[in-house]
Design a protein around this motif. Sequence first.
Motif: not given
Length: 145
Positions: A17-38
């Motif tokens: 219901d309302g909770e789905a409309a109150a947050r972004p669609r999952l899963p979250y997509r990382i905007p760039v391929e790469g190694r996590l630094l921080v």
Amino acid sequence: ETTLSPLPGRIPRPGSDGEAAARPRLPYRIPVEGRLLVGVGEISDGGVHSRGLTFAARPQARIVAPARGRVAYAAPFRSYGHVVILDHGRGWSRVVTDLATLNVTRGQLVERGALLGRAAGSDPEVTVELRRQGRPVPVAQLIGG
């Protein structure tokens, strides 16, 4: 043994219901391929808490929209290279920094996975922040494919 009496109505479930409309669609997509630094909350050498995720990317790597949204800002900003701010509505936004080139303009509607721009040519680092009402939100639990 004691049990609790059930409350009237449906049992709320995450994403309903309302909770789905109150947050972004999952899963979250990382905007760039790469190694996590921080990661979110890590403390830099300068003593600053990280408000997003920073990735070491390949030179000229594609940087894409993590989710559908309207481009609220797309221009150089201080020492952050080109910055793109996507407005996802309902108070949600994403900030992507350190782009070398831009493929979007302010006001443009972009779909998830659309090309925002490219990373720099040498040793690029790209940072992304998820924000709710202008405040950073930890994204670790939202990361998916």
